[in-house]
Design a protein around this motif. Structure first.
Motif, PDB file in Angstrom:
ATOM      1  N   GLN A 168       0.814  -1.210   0.000  1.00 32.94           N
ATOM      2  CA  GLN A 168       0.000   0.000   0.000  1.00 32.94           C
ATOM      3  C   GLN A 168       0.853   1.268   0.000  1.00 32.94           C
ATOM      4  OE1 GLN A 168      -2.830  -0.177   3.197  1.00 32.94           O
ATOM      5  NE2 GLN A 168      -4.171  -1.598   2.132  1.00 32.94           N
ATOM      6  N   ASP A 169       2.013   1.199   0.628  1.00 27.49           N
ATOM      7  CA  ASP A 169       2.860   2.395   0.677  1.00 27.49           C
ATOM      8  C   ASP A 169       3.821   2.476  -0.497  1.00 27.49           C
ATOM      9  OD1 ASP A 169       4.580   0.370   1.261  1.00 27.49           O
ATOM     10  OD2 ASP A 169       5.221   1.141   3.208  1.00 27.49           O
ATOM     11  N   THR A 182       6.374   0.637  -1.223  1.00 30.23           N
ATOM     12  CA  THR A 182       7.762   0.239  -0.977  1.00 30.23           C
ATOM     13  C   THR A 182       8.064  -1.080  -1.672  1.00 30.23           C
ATOM     14  OG1 THR A 182       7.088  -0.858   1.067  1.00 30.23           O
ATOM     15  CG2 THR A 182       7.869   1.417   1.238  1.00 30.23           C
TER      16      THR A 182
END
Length: 358
Positions: free
Chosen positions: A332-333, A335
């Motif tokens: 979700q981020d 990364t």
């Protein structure tokens, strides 16, 4: 149900030394009320086949039937077929309604203007009937060309890369529009494209072509998941390929040895395999990647990372120097799972392995 188009041994050669064979003895059946796509790179013969169906070219050999009638030598104007080209060729001095009605009026069709208005309503351009083509966007002009081609109610509509001049967002919306028109009219659509995403998203069935030959005809999911040849596998989507030596594990499974350190468990050897080496493949998204090393799995070093938005593609250089690519859904981020230069493990399920012998 009778097929809309049936071709048997269809060949097209052009003069030269030696002659150029644009189409090589092809066999194909296209069903009535089907959205059928001819897919392949430039020069593969797809447009030649479309022009043979339209009557713009005469076959060198073979037969072409339309709803059971041999039309191999029938002139274009005698065929219940219409064509939409990449370039719309709208008359700039006529308004939209006049452009759509033009062919009907020349044929002396009664109620030509009413029919033209109905076609404009069908393509959601009824309110633009009085505008000139120059006052429309590219997508709107494309829909006018579609309305003009649909106005005579052809039994087959041929579409020769009609979306290639549009930008990405407009192409995506026009895909849905074309599919809607095909369903609502019940007309057989034969669509030519070199764009794999267009073919997969729109078609009931696809014929993949290469060098004048039809490589595979199947539903989009089958074409993608079970390619018949390496060409099809490479042209549709992205995959990893390895030359391997098979060793059977009973009747339903085999192990495919690529090198001393690389082997894949997979399905049994295909019946048409002639022994020796085969090609094994798996799609990039069918594999998994994890940081670090695990015993018994493919291990290596991440050599490249490419961010693709919803996914990230990792290139892993294996211990023996070979390379494998994996696509993973992003966190979700956003990364990455690992960094360039770090150790990684690649895992591939046996169900993801495909074995190619052609």
């Amino acid at each position: 149900m009778q097929d809309a188009i049936t071709i048997n041994g269809l060949t097209k050669s052009y003069p030269g030394t030696p002659p150029v064979r644009a189409l090589k003895g092809s066999d194909l059946s296209i069903r009535d009320n089907e959205f059928f796509t001819l897919l392949g790179p430039s020069g593969c013969g797809k447009t030649t086949l479309l022009r043979l169906i339209a009557g713009f070219e005469v076959p060198t050999d073979g037969t072409l039937k339309l709803f059971g009638e041999n039309i191999s030598k029938l002139p274009p104007e005698k065929r219940p077929v219409n064509t939409v080209f990449q370039h719309y060729s709208l008359f700039p001095h006529m308004n939209v309604l006049e452009n759509v009605a033009y062919g009907l009026l020349r044929q002396g069709k009664p109620d030509a203007r009413r029919t033209a208005q109905e076609m404009l309503d069908l393509v959601h351009l009824g309110e633009f009937a009085k505008r000139r083509p120059s006052q429309l966007s590219g997508g709107q002009q494309q829909r006018v060309a579609l309305a003009r081609a649909l106005a005579p109610h052809p039994r087959v509509l041929l579409l020769d890369e009609p979306l290639s001049a549009l930008d990405l967002k407009l192409r995506q919306s026009m895909r849905a529009e074309l599919k809607r028109l095909q369903r609502e009219t019940g007309i057989t659509f034969v669509f030519v494209t070199h764009d794999q995403e267009e073919a997969l998203s729109m078609s009931d069935r696809i014929a993949v072509m290469s060098r004048g030959e039809i490589q595979q005809v199947a539903r989009p999911a089958e074409i993608y998941e079970y390619p018949a040849t390496r060409f099809v596998a490479e042209f549709i989507g992205d995959a990893n390929f390895f030359e391997a030596t098979p060793r059977m594990n009973g009747d339903s499974a085999a192990t495919y040895h690529v090198s001393d350190s690389i082997r894949f468990a997979g399905p049994a050897l295909p019946a048409n395999a002639k022994g020796g080496k085969v090609t094994v493949m798996f799609r990039l998204e069918k594999a998994r990647i994890a940081p670090g090393r695990a015993d018994g799995s493919l291990g290596g070093t991440i050599s490249d990372i490419e961010y693709l938005g919803s996914q990230t593609e990792y290139r892993v250089t294996l211990d023996d120097g070979m390379s494998v690519a994996v696509r993973s859904e992003n966190h979700q981020d956003g990364t990455a799972i690992a960094e360039v230069g770090s150790q990684a493990t690649v895992e591939v399920d046996p169900e993801a392995i495909r074995v190619l012998v052609a």
